[in-house]
Design an enzyme around this catalytic site. Structure first.
Site, PDB file in Angstrom:
ATOM      1  N   ASP A   1       0.861  -1.183   0.000  1.00 36.52           N
ATOM      2  CA  ASP A   1       0.000   0.000   0.000  1.00 36.52           C
ATOM      3  C   ASP A   1       0.895   1.231   0.000  1.00 36.52           C
ATOM      4  O   ASP A   1       1.803   1.354   0.831  1.00 36.52           O
ATOM      5  CB  ASP A   1      -0.908   0.006   1.227  1.00 36.52           C
ATOM      6  CG  ASP A   1      -1.966  -1.088   1.150  1.00 36.52           C
ATOM      7  OD1 ASP A   1      -2.602  -1.213   0.093  1.00 36.52           O
ATOM      8  OD2 ASP A   1      -2.152  -1.818   2.135  1.00 36.52           O
TER       9      ASP A   1
ATOM     10  N   GLU B   1     -13.696  -3.626  -1.242  1.00 42.65           N
ATOM     11  CA  GLU B   1     -13.399  -3.393   0.181  1.00 42.65           C
ATOM     12  C   GLU B   1     -14.676  -3.703   0.949  1.00 42.65           C
ATOM     13  O   GLU B   1     -15.677  -2.994   0.831  1.00 42.65           O
ATOM     14  CB  GLU B   1     -12.961  -1.945   0.393  1.00 42.65           C
ATOM     15  CG  GLU B   1     -11.618  -1.630  -0.263  1.00 42.65           C
ATOM     16  CD  GLU B   1     -11.311  -0.145  -0.327  1.00 42.65           C
ATOM     17  OE1 GLU B   1     -12.159   0.668   0.116  1.00 42.65           O
ATOM     18  OE2 GLU B   1     -10.241   0.206  -0.834  1.00 42.65           O
TER      19      GLU B   1
END
Length: 257
Positions: free
Chosen positions: A11, A130
């Site tokens: 990330d 998500e």
């Protein structure tokens, strides 16, 4: 049991590799390029780069990082975060990405899924989801790094997106992400049962036993970040544990098959 890919997830925020819990409370880990090279040399089957603030600022800053990395890495690279158009996909592919993960823009305009699949092939079009639990056995899809509700049921959205051309699903459990408490097995199981494309589970890996549990769902990929970034386990350890649990993983060069 089918073949399972072990994927290193990175990330990115600005120039830094970062890590959070529930996609929040971010800590800087270091240089993403150095970590990517280490994970590749340790035997990662794929690399996954997510620009975690790209949707917020409506841009993806990963092309330079990907260019540097792709020159020295020979496993598939998936890039996600802020990809909103065919032009954005083209830029990432020219930078060296093999696949793009699209979440926010696919929710906003589902037609984009089919457009990417038609131009670049469905194998390039990864749907990013998500997921947050709303009730036992129910999850809602979120966007913007787990901040924005969509009202979409995760399992129904996954099914619909595959019908429109998504060739793979990157399924991140926001509830489990960064907790080291294991994957959300019911979530992964429901999505794997609902679609006939590869599913990569992300969020929650903490110890070797988690690999057997998630492997039993039929996932195609297991994305790992925290354990690698903080050197709690190496890819060599993870692959050995996966093989010991009965998962079919690609052996690391030089290690016993």
């Amino acid at each position: 049991m089918s073949h399972v890919r072990i994927i290193a997830r990175l990330d990115i925020k600005g120039p830094n590799l970062i890590k959070g819990i529930h996609l929040e409370g971010l800590r800087v880990v270091g240089d993403p390029h150095e970590h990517a090279l280490r994970y590749y040399s340790e035997g990662a089957d794929e690399l996954l780069f997510i620009d975690i603030v790209a949707s917020l600022y409506q841009r993806n800053n990963l092309s330079d990082i990907i260019k540097r990395t792709a020159d020295r890495i020979y496993v598939p690279i998936t890039v996600g975060g802020g990809i909103r158009s065919l032009d954005d996909v083209s830029k990432m592919m020219h930078s060296g990405a093999d696949k793009v993960a699209i979440n926010t823009a696919a929710i906003a305009r589902p037609e984009l899924i089919g457009e990417v699949a038609r131009r670049y092939g469905s194998q390039c079009m990864v749907l990013g989801i998500e997921a947050k639990r709303t009730a036992p056995g129910k999850w809602e899809a979120y966007t913007d790094n787990g901040r924005e509700r969509t009202g979409q049921d995760v399992v129904e959205w996954a099914r619909r997106a595959v019908d429109m051309g998504a060739g793979e699903i990157l399924l991140t459990s926001v509830d489990q992400e960064g907790t080291r408490k294991g994957f959300d097995i019911p979530l992964v199981q429901q999505v794997c049962d609902a679609v006939n494309v590869p599913v990569t589970a992300s969020g929650g890996f903490g110890r070797a036993e988690d690999l057997a549990a998630v492997g039993a769902t039929g996932v195609s990929g297991i994305a790992i970040a925290d354990a690698l970034h903080w050197k709690r386990m190496s890819l060599i350890d993870i692959k050995a544990a996966a093989a010991a649990a009965g998962l079919d993983v690609r052996p690391i060069a030089g290690s016993p098959a």
